[in-house]
Design an enzyme around this catalytic site. Structure first.
Site, PDB file in Angstrom:
ATOM      1  N   LYS A  57       0.815  -1.208   0.000  1.00  0.00           N
ATOM      2  CA  LYS A  57       0.000   0.000   0.000  1.00  0.00           C
ATOM      3  C   LYS A  57       0.855   1.269   0.000  1.00  0.00           C
ATOM      4  O   LYS A  57       2.079   1.190  -0.073  1.00  0.00           O
ATOM      5  CB  LYS A  57      -0.979  -0.038   1.183  1.00  0.00           C
ATOM      6  CG  LYS A  57      -1.885  -1.268   1.156  1.00  0.00           C
ATOM      7  CD  LYS A  57      -2.790  -1.309  -0.095  1.00  0.00           C
ATOM      8  CE  LYS A  57      -3.277  -2.706  -0.417  1.00  0.00           C
ATOM      9  NZ  LYS A  57      -4.340  -3.226   0.397  1.00  0.00           N
TER      10      LYS A  57
HETATM   11  C1  PLP Z   1      -5.355  -4.289   0.615  1.00  0.00           C
HETATM   12  C2  PLP Z   1      -6.821  -4.061   0.639  1.00  0.00           C
HETATM   13  C3  PLP Z   1      -7.602  -4.453   1.736  1.00  0.00           C
HETATM   14  C4  PLP Z   1      -7.053  -5.282   2.867  1.00  0.00           C
HETATM   15  O1  PLP Z   1      -6.040  -4.679   3.571  1.00  0.00           O
HETATM   16  P1  PLP Z   1      -5.333  -5.508   4.764  1.00  0.00           P
HETATM   17  O2  PLP Z   1      -4.570  -4.461   5.521  1.00  0.00           O
HETATM   18  O3  PLP Z   1      -4.431  -6.502   4.097  1.00  0.00           O
HETATM   19  O4  PLP Z   1      -6.391  -6.147   5.557  1.00  0.00           O
HETATM   20  C5  PLP Z   1      -8.936  -4.123   1.735  1.00  0.00           C
HETATM   21  N1  PLP Z   1      -9.497  -3.470   0.709  1.00  0.00           N
HETATM   22  C6  PLP Z   1      -8.795  -3.093  -0.367  1.00  0.00           C
HETATM   23  C7  PLP Z   1      -9.466  -2.340  -1.472  1.00  0.00           C
HETATM   24  C8  PLP Z   1      -7.433  -3.388  -0.449  1.00  0.00           C
HETATM   25  O5  PLP Z   1      -6.753  -3.055  -1.545  1.00  0.00           O
END
Ligand code: PLP
Length: 374
Positions: free
Chosen positions: A185
Site C-alpha cells: 500500500k
Molecule cells: C489491501 C486491501 C484491503 C485489505 O487490507 P489488509 O490491511 O491486508 O487487511 C482491503 N481493501 C482493499 C481495497 C485493499 O486493496
C-alpha cells in the site's frame, strides 16, 4: 537489463533510519502496543483533519470493527461493490449481515450510486464503497444519498491514502474510513491498518472492539462489555509507520511521476482501457489496465506469463467478489454485474512502487507494446 525491482508489481521501501528505529524499539523492551502506537495515531489523525484515528493490525480488521461500530449484525444488509478486494464481503458476512452487491463504473471503478439507491431496503444499514487509484467516485452524491436514507458509510480507502476529494484528504471528511498499511500500500507498518471515526465516543468504542471488549472502570479494574477481538498494533510496526509517514509526500510524488510515465508511454490500442488520467489530487497505489486479450491472441494468463518471462511481475486487482464460491453460495451468479465481471476478467496490474525508475516504466511499456503488436 531491466531493474530487478520490476519482478514485483508492488514492494515496500524501508529507509535505513526506519530499520534502525525498529532495532531501538526492540531494545527498549516495549514492543507491543505502547508510545509508538499513540504517536502514530496522532500523526495519522493530523493527516485526516484531526479526526479521531486508531491503528489496528489490518484494514480488514478495521473494516470489521467499523461494521460492528455501526451496529451491523444478523438480519442487516450492507451495500458494497462487486469490484473490490474480498475484505468487505468477508467482514459483512462475519458480522452476520448480508453483502448486497452492486456494479461499479468502468474507469473509476467507483460504486454505481444509481444501483446503490435501487438496492436500499428497510434492512440496509450501511454503504461500503471501495476507492481506487486515479479517481474517486462522486463523494458529495454518495453522502447525499446516505444522508437521505440515514445510512452509515464505511469507505474502504485501503488503496488511496493521501488522495483528495475537492482538496480534502480521504478520511478527513465523511463518516468512517479505513486504510491499509500492508507492504503493497501507499505506506506500510508490515501488516496494519487504520480506522478514522467521527468523535471521541466512537474512538472509545473502537478501543473496546479492538482489545478484548475491555472497558476500564473508575477503580482501575476491568469490565468486559462486548465480545471484542484483538487487533492492537505493535510498537515495532508503529515505528515503521512513523518513518513511512515522514516519507509519505515523497512516496506519492514518485508514484505520481511513474503513473504519469505510463500514460505517456503506453501505446494507445483498441481494447485497452487505462485508469483515469489527470484527476487532481489522486495518489497512485496501483496502475491497473484492462485488455481484451483475445483481440491480441492472448489470454490474461498467457499475457501475464509473457511479461513474467520478460522479468516483469504483475498483479490482479480484483476478481469480481460475487463470482467467488462464497458469494455464489449466497445466490450471486455470472451476468449480474457485467462491469465488475469485465474488470475481474481483464485487469492486470503493472509494476508501480517507489523502488522503480522512469526507465523501468519505459521498459515495461516497450515490452507491453511489443507483446500487443505481435
Ligand atoms: C489491501 C486491501 C484491503 C485489505 O487490507 P489488509 O490491511 O491486508 O487487511 C482491503 N481493501 C482493499 C481495497 C485493499 O486493496
Amino acid at each position: 537489463m531491466p531493474h530487478a525491482s520490476l519482478r514485483k508489481f508492488a514492494q515496500p521501501q524501508l529507509s535505513e533510519e526506519s530499520i534502525l528505529a525498529v532495532v531501538e524499539v526492540l531494545r527498549s523492551q516495549w514492543i507491543a502496543t505502547g508510545p509508538k502506537v499513540s504517536e502514530l495515531e496522532s500523526a495519522l489523525s493530523a493527516t485526516f483533519g484531526g479526526r479521531p484515528t486508531r491503528v489496528v493490525t489490518s484494514a480488514t480488521g478495521a473494516m470489521e470493527i467499523a461494521l460492528l461500530l455501526c451496529g451491523v449484525g444478523p438480519g442487516d444488509e450492507v451495500i458494497t461493490s462487486a469490484q473490490s478486494f474480498f475484505s468487505a464481503m468477508n467482514m459483512i458476512l462475519k458480522c452476520g449481515a448480508r453483502p448486497v452487491f452492486v456494479d461499479c463504473e468502468l474507469h473509476t471503478r467507483a460504486i454505481d450510486l444509481a444501483q446503490v439507491e435501487a438496492a436500499i431496503t428497510p434492512r440496509t444499514r450501511a454503504i461500503m464503497p471501495t476507492h481506487f487509484p486515479g479517481a474517486l467516485g462522486d463523494m458529495d452524491a454518495l453522502y447525499a444519498l446516505a444522508g437521505k436514507h440515514r445510512l452509515r458509510v464505511i469507505e474502504d480507502a485501503a488503496l488511496v491514502q493521501g488522495s483528495l476529494w475537492q482538496g480534502k484528504p480521504v478520511g478527513s471528511f465523511g463518516d468512517i474510513a479505513t486504510f491499509s498499511f500492508h507492504p503493497n500500500k501507499n505506506m506500510t507498518t508490515i501488516e496494519g491498518g487504520a480506522i478514522v471515526v467521527n468523535n471521541q465516543e466512537e474512538a472509545e468504542q473502537v478501543d473496546i472492539l479492538r482489545f478484548h471488549g475491555i472497558a476500564k472502570l473508575p477503580d482501575q479494574t476491568r469490565d468486559v462489555v462486548l465480545a471484542g477481538g484483538k487487533y492492537n498494533m505493535s510498537d515495532v510496526s508503529a515505528v515503521i509507520g512513523l518513518h513511512q509517514l515522514q516519507q509519505f509526500e515523497d512516496f506519492m510524488t514518485q508514484r505520481a511521476a511513474l503513473a504519469q510515465r505510463y500514460f505517456e508511454r503506453l501505446p494507445t490500442l483498441p481494447g485497452v482501457v487505462l485508469p483515469p488520467r489527470d484527476v487532481a489530487g489522486q495518489t497512485w497505489n496501483m496502475f491497473c489496465v484492462l485488455i481484451t486479450y483475445e483481440q491480441y491472441q492472448y489470454t490474461r494468463a498467457s499475457f501475464r506469463a509473457a511479461l513474467q518471462e520478460a522479468g516483469i511481475g504483475t498483479g490482479m486487482s480484483y476478481e469480481a467478489c460475487h463470482l467467488t464460491s462464497l458469494a455464489k453460495g449466497l445466490g450471486y451468479a455470472e451476468g449480474m454485474f457485467p462491469i465488475a465481471e469485465r474488470i475481474g476478467r481483464e485487469t492486470v496490474t503493472l509494476p508501480l512502487h517507489v523502488g522503480l525508475t522512469l526507465a523501468d516504466i519505459d521498459h515495461v511499456c516497450d515490452v507491453v507494446a511489443r507483446l500487443l503488436s505481435q
